[in-house]
Design a protein around this motif. Structure first.
Motif, PDB file in Angstrom:
ATOM      1  N   MET A  97       0.762  -1.193  -0.083  1.00  0.00           N
ATOM      2  CA  MET A  97      -0.068   0.163   0.039  1.00  0.00           C
ATOM      3  C   MET A  97       0.738   1.255   0.066  1.00  0.00           C
ATOM      4  O   MET A  97       0.876   2.167  -0.783  1.00  0.00           O
ATOM      5  N   ARG A  98       2.029   1.275   0.713  1.00  0.00           N
ATOM      6  CA  ARG A  98       2.736   2.394   0.974  1.00  0.00           C
ATOM      7  C   ARG A  98       3.550   2.733  -0.252  1.00  0.00           C
ATOM      8  O   ARG A  98       3.693   3.840  -0.839  1.00  0.00           O
ATOM      9  N   TRP A 100       2.744   1.944  -3.367  1.00  0.00           N
ATOM     10  CA  TRP A 100       1.649   2.135  -4.388  1.00  0.00           C
ATOM     11  C   TRP A 100       1.196   3.955  -4.027  1.00  0.00           C
ATOM     12  O   TRP A 100       1.375   4.556  -5.030  1.00  0.00           O
ATOM     13  N   GLY A 101       0.988   3.898  -2.957  1.00  0.00           N
ATOM     14  CA  GLY A 101       0.503   5.298  -2.386  1.00  0.00           C
ATOM     15  C   GLY A 101       1.665   6.364  -2.656  1.00  0.00           C
ATOM     16  O   GLY A 101       1.425   7.358  -3.145  1.00  0.00           O
ATOM     17  N   GLU A 102       2.932   5.958  -2.442  1.00  0.00           N
ATOM     18  CA  GLU A 102       3.998   7.002  -2.703  1.00  0.00           C
ATOM     19  C   GLU A 102       4.318   7.257  -4.080  1.00  0.00           C
ATOM     20  O   GLU A 102       4.638   8.380  -4.549  1.00  0.00           O
ATOM     21  N   LYS A 103       4.098   5.992  -4.957  1.00  0.00           N
ATOM     22  CA  LYS A 103       4.320   6.380  -6.371  1.00  0.00           C
ATOM     23  C   LYS A 103       3.136   6.966  -7.075  1.00  0.00           C
ATOM     24  O   LYS A 103       3.308   8.191  -7.969  1.00  0.00           O
ATOM     25  N   TRP A 104       1.871   6.666  -6.703  1.00  0.00           N
ATOM     26  CA  TRP A 104       0.809   7.223  -7.416  1.00  0.00           C
ATOM     27  C   TRP A 104      -0.004   8.532  -6.430  1.00  0.00           C
ATOM     28  O   TRP A 104      -1.156   8.644  -6.872  1.00  0.00           O
ATOM     29  N   GLY A 105       0.413   8.289  -5.494  1.00  0.00           N
ATOM     30  CA  GLY A 105      -0.296   9.189  -4.197  1.00  0.00           C
ATOM     31  C   GLY A 105      -0.901  10.619  -4.319  1.00  0.00           C
ATOM     32  O   GLY A 105      -1.217  11.304  -3.448  1.00  0.00           O
ATOM     33  N   SER A 106      -0.569  11.260  -5.722  1.00  0.00           N
ATOM     34  CA  SER A 106      -0.916  12.495  -5.781  1.00  0.00           C
ATOM     35  C   SER A 106      -2.538  12.618  -5.381  1.00  0.00           C
ATOM     36  O   SER A 106      -3.172  12.299  -6.019  1.00  0.00           O
ATOM     37  N   THR A 107      -2.977  13.537  -4.507  1.00  0.00           N
ATOM     38  CA  THR A 107      -4.272  13.641  -4.023  1.00  0.00           C
ATOM     39  C   THR A 107      -5.086  14.176  -5.314  1.00  0.00           C
ATOM     40  O   THR A 107      -4.653  15.385  -5.680  1.00  0.00           O
ATOM     41  N   PRO A 108      -6.083  13.609  -5.826  1.00  0.00           N
ATOM     42  CA  PRO A 108      -6.698  14.204  -6.992  1.00  0.00           C
ATOM     43  C   PRO A 108      -7.185  15.756  -7.069  1.00  0.00           C
ATOM     44  O   PRO A 108      -6.935  16.419  -8.124  1.00  0.00           O
ATOM     45  N   ASN A 109      -7.456  16.215  -6.062  1.00  0.00           N
ATOM     46  CA  ASN A 109      -7.917  17.618  -5.919  1.00  0.00           C
ATOM     47  C   ASN A 109      -6.694  18.502  -5.874  1.00  0.00           C
ATOM     48  O   ASN A 109      -6.981  19.616  -5.473  1.00  0.00           O
TER      49      ASN A 109
END
Lengths: 110, 110
Positions: A97-98, A100-109
């Motif tokens: 999870m971490r 994936w989150g660090e790679k893709w984690g830009s919050t959409p807004n």
């Protein structure tokens, strides 16, 4: 994926989701990965958590057999929390999870 | 883990948790892993999901850039859903969850 496989797969992932319920679950598991801790040690290390939240999350993780609770007959008694083997292996899920989150984690807004 | 690492780590895992929100997120991602599908294809393959739930989950996954929505100018228009690269890589998280759940998944009150 045939229906019964789908059902088996779904309940397996559901089981994993039940554990992670809150952000604290992840932080408590990460803390205990480095070794057993007593309640107040955990509280100090998770600086902003309240006594109630920590009590609830430890009970939740104990219920799901992620954490083991050991009571020592000291006076007053002392209680030590440690990861079960089930708990130690959950860390791989958190690690994925971490990553994936660090790679893709830009919050959409953003 | 120093505080800023902890915060980075927490927001990364949080990001991953936002995606999985419901059991349907997992099933929609698993379906689309085998290729793009139209709304009604997904509905047939996820037999027990309601139109509202499928609409909501697709919007949720689109918001988190897990799913891409492609509109085709047919008459009536047709809409096709597919996994983004971000979505495809989420499958590793789900795979880890499934493995862990299948190994350790006995529900505590059994």
């Amino acid at each position: 994926m045939n229906p019964s496989d789908k059902q088996k797969c779904l309940s397996a992932v559901n089981e994993a989701l039940q554990v992670i319920g809150s952000k604290w679950a992840f932080l408590v598991i990460s803390q205990l990965y480095y070794g057993p801790q007593r309640f107040n040690q955990l509280r100090r290390n998770l600086s902003t958590i309240s006594i109630k939240s920590l009590t609830d999350i430890l009970r939740h993780l104990e219920h799901y057999k992620i954490v083991n609770r050991q009571v020592y007959p000291t006076n007053p008694i002392s209680v030590e929390y440690s990861l079960t083997e089930k708990g130690r292996e959950y860390r791989e899920v958190l690690f994925q999870m971490r990553q994936w989150g660090e790679k893709w984690g830009s919050t959409p807004n953003e």
